[in-house]
Design a protein around this motif. Structure first.
Motif, PDB file in Angstrom:
ATOM      1  N   GLY A  81       0.809  -1.216   0.000  1.00 56.58           N
ATOM      2  CA  GLY A  81       0.000   0.000   0.000  1.00 56.58           C
ATOM      3  C   GLY A  81       0.838   1.260   0.000  1.00 56.58           C
ATOM      4  O   GLY A  81       0.545   2.219  -0.722  1.00 56.58           O
ATOM      5  N   ILE A 102      -7.700   0.168  -8.408  1.00 55.91           N
ATOM      6  CA  ILE A 102      -7.567   0.054  -6.950  1.00 55.91           C
ATOM      7  C   ILE A 102      -8.850   0.484  -6.256  1.00 55.91           C
ATOM      8  O   ILE A 102      -9.312  -0.164  -5.306  1.00 55.91           O
ATOM      9  CB  ILE A 102      -6.364   0.889  -6.466  1.00 55.91           C
ATOM     10  CG1 ILE A 102      -5.060   0.276  -6.972  1.00 55.91           C
ATOM     11  CG2 ILE A 102      -6.341   0.984  -4.943  1.00 55.91           C
ATOM     12  CD1 ILE A 102      -3.830   1.113  -6.680  1.00 55.91           C
ATOM     13  N   GLN A 103      -9.478   1.557  -6.730  1.00 55.45           N
ATOM     14  CA  GLN A 103     -10.718   2.028  -6.107  1.00 55.45           C
ATOM     15  C   GLN A 103     -11.856   1.041  -6.319  1.00 55.45           C
ATOM     16  O   GLN A 103     -12.722   0.878  -5.445  1.00 55.45           O
ATOM     17  CB  GLN A 103     -11.096   3.398  -6.668  1.00 55.45           C
ATOM     18  CG  GLN A 103     -10.100   4.500  -6.360  1.00 55.45           C
ATOM     19  CD  GLN A 103      -9.783   4.601  -4.879  1.00 55.45           C
ATOM     20  OE1 GLN A 103     -10.653   4.462  -4.018  1.00 55.45           O
ATOM     21  NE2 GLN A 103      -8.518   4.838  -4.572  1.00 55.45           N
ATOM     22  N   ARG A 106     -11.234  -1.659  -3.854  1.00 53.96           N
ATOM     23  CA  ARG A 106     -11.444  -1.158  -2.490  1.00 53.96           C
ATOM     24  C   ARG A 106     -12.899  -1.242  -2.069  1.00 53.96           C
ATOM     25  O   ARG A 106     -13.211  -1.420  -0.882  1.00 53.96           O
ATOM     26  CB  ARG A 106     -10.960   0.292  -2.399  1.00 53.96           C
ATOM     27  CG  ARG A 106     -11.057   0.897  -1.004  1.00 53.96           C
ATOM     28  CD  ARG A 106     -10.422   2.271  -0.966  1.00 53.96           C
ATOM     29  NE  ARG A 106     -11.180   3.250  -1.697  1.00 53.96           N
ATOM     30  CZ  ARG A 106     -12.172   3.980  -1.166  1.00 53.96           C
ATOM     31  NH1 ARG A 106     -12.520   3.797   0.109  1.00 53.96           N
ATOM     32  NH2 ARG A 106     -12.809   4.879  -1.883  1.00 53.96           N
ATOM     33  N   PHE A 138      -5.562  -0.768   1.964  1.00 56.43           N
ATOM     34  CA  PHE A 138      -6.257   0.416   1.459  1.00 56.43           C
ATOM     35  C   PHE A 138      -6.096   1.658   2.342  1.00 56.43           C
ATOM     36  O   PHE A 138      -5.884   2.749   1.809  1.00 56.43           O
ATOM     37  CB  PHE A 138      -7.730   0.092   1.225  1.00 56.43           C
ATOM     38  CG  PHE A 138      -7.936  -0.895   0.118  1.00 56.43           C
ATOM     39  CD1 PHE A 138      -7.744  -0.532  -1.207  1.00 56.43           C
ATOM     40  CD2 PHE A 138      -8.274  -2.206   0.389  1.00 56.43           C
ATOM     41  CE1 PHE A 138      -7.908  -1.448  -2.235  1.00 56.43           C
ATOM     42  CE2 PHE A 138      -8.430  -3.135  -0.627  1.00 56.43           C
ATOM     43  CZ  PHE A 138      -8.248  -2.751  -1.945  1.00 56.43           C
ATOM     44  N   TYR A 141      -2.578   2.884   1.613  1.00 55.08           N
ATOM     45  CA  TYR A 141      -2.487   3.398   0.234  1.00 55.08           C
ATOM     46  C   TYR A 141      -3.141   4.768   0.117  1.00 55.08           C
ATOM     47  O   TYR A 141      -2.536   5.719  -0.411  1.00 55.08           O
ATOM     48  CB  TYR A 141      -3.148   2.422  -0.740  1.00 55.08           C
ATOM     49  CG  TYR A 141      -3.378   3.039  -2.107  1.00 55.08           C
ATOM     50  CD1 TYR A 141      -2.327   3.165  -3.011  1.00 55.08           C
ATOM     51  CD2 TYR A 141      -4.628   3.531  -2.481  1.00 55.08           C
ATOM     52  CE1 TYR A 141      -2.518   3.759  -4.253  1.00 55.08           C
ATOM     53  CE2 TYR A 141      -4.835   4.121  -3.716  1.00 55.08           C
ATOM     54  CZ  TYR A 141      -3.783   4.232  -4.596  1.00 55.08           C
ATOM     55  OH  TYR A 141      -3.970   4.835  -5.817  1.00 55.08           O
TER      56      TYR A 141
END
Length: 261
Positions: A81, A102-103, A106, A138, A141
């Motif tokens: 992250g 990534i979102q 998540r 997350f 990150y």
């Protein structure tokens, strides 16, 4: 000097006022019968169970196993992250390429992946490692990415004036400027780390504090179940205290944190 010592003693004792009050109320309610023993055992019974498990070695073994799983998952997820947050924060094209994916990931509850993780990895250590790493990833990150992007451009310009370029600019200006946000992510991820491990150990484990609680449920041992819950609370508090020590050590230069010393 006496006033200063008294103030320090008060500051050290005050955070424990509410837990001590809860413990006293717990003792009163269970002793007087306001809470039945099958709902909540008395504190002395929980303490006796802890002493028995300590004597047999089972308690320390399970705490050590859970701690090892948590630390390993934190290191893996936190490292990935941090590196991705740093990478996307300093390079706009990397953000454009990776951040959307990534979102999307998540927004998938990582605990919902337990069934598929069990199918893939069984109930071995890999399942706990994957789940804890995902949970930790997350917050670190996002806060690393936000911290990098929130560094004051004037500080960057000042660093360039003093001759910092490339890696030295990031090491002396950008990373220190992002460090408060990164440490917020660390504290958030530590809480999620234990939350994830609790669920993983109660569903897919044959050892650890969560397994100890589920095994006690089979025998209706409420004292061991409550002890397991308290152990997670203590481990979580110790982790958060460690994060606060890191803040105090690494952010001594920051005026907001220096004022709290």
């Amino acid at each position: 000097m006496n006033n200063r010592n008294g103030k320090r003693l008060l500051q050290a004792a005050l955070p424990w006022a509410v837990p001590v009050l809860v413990l006293l109320l717990w003792q009163v309610f269970t002793t007087t019968g306001l809470l039945a023993g099958n709902i909540l055992p008395r504190p002395v019974e929980v303490g006796r169970a802890a002493a028995d498990l300590l004597k047999s070695g089972e308690l320390l073994d399970n705490v050590a196993i859970s701690t090892r799983r948590a630390v390993l998952g934190f290191l893996v997820g936190g490292t990935v992250g941090f590196l991705l947050g740093l990478f996307n924060g300093v390079w706009a094209r990397a953000e454009l390429l990776l951040n959307t994916t990534i979102q999307m990931v998540r927004n998938i509850p990582h605990l919902a992946l337990i069934p598929i993780a069990i199918l893939w990895f069984g109930i071995g250590e890999e399942t706990k490692l994957v789940l804890v790493s995902l949970g930790v990833f997350f917050p670190i990150y996002l806060n690393t990415f936000h911290g990098i992007r929130s560094v004051d451009p004037k500080l960057v310009e000042m660093g360039k004036v003093y001759g910092y370029r490339g890696a030295s600019l990031y090491g002396h200006v950008i990373l220190p400027g992002a460090l408060p946000a990164i440490l917020v992510g660390v504290r958030q991820s530590l809480g999620i780390m234990w939350l994830t491990l609790i669920v993983a150990e109660t569903v897919a484990a044959d050892s650890g504090v969560g397994y100890m609680a589920m095994n006690a449920r089979e025998y209706m041992r409420m004292d061991i179940i409550v002890l397991s819950i308290l152990l997670y609370a203590v481990l979580g508090k110790l982790s958060d205290s460690l994060a606060k020590l890191l803040e105090a050590s690494w952010l001594r230069w920051h005026p907001n944190f220096a004022a709290k010393r």
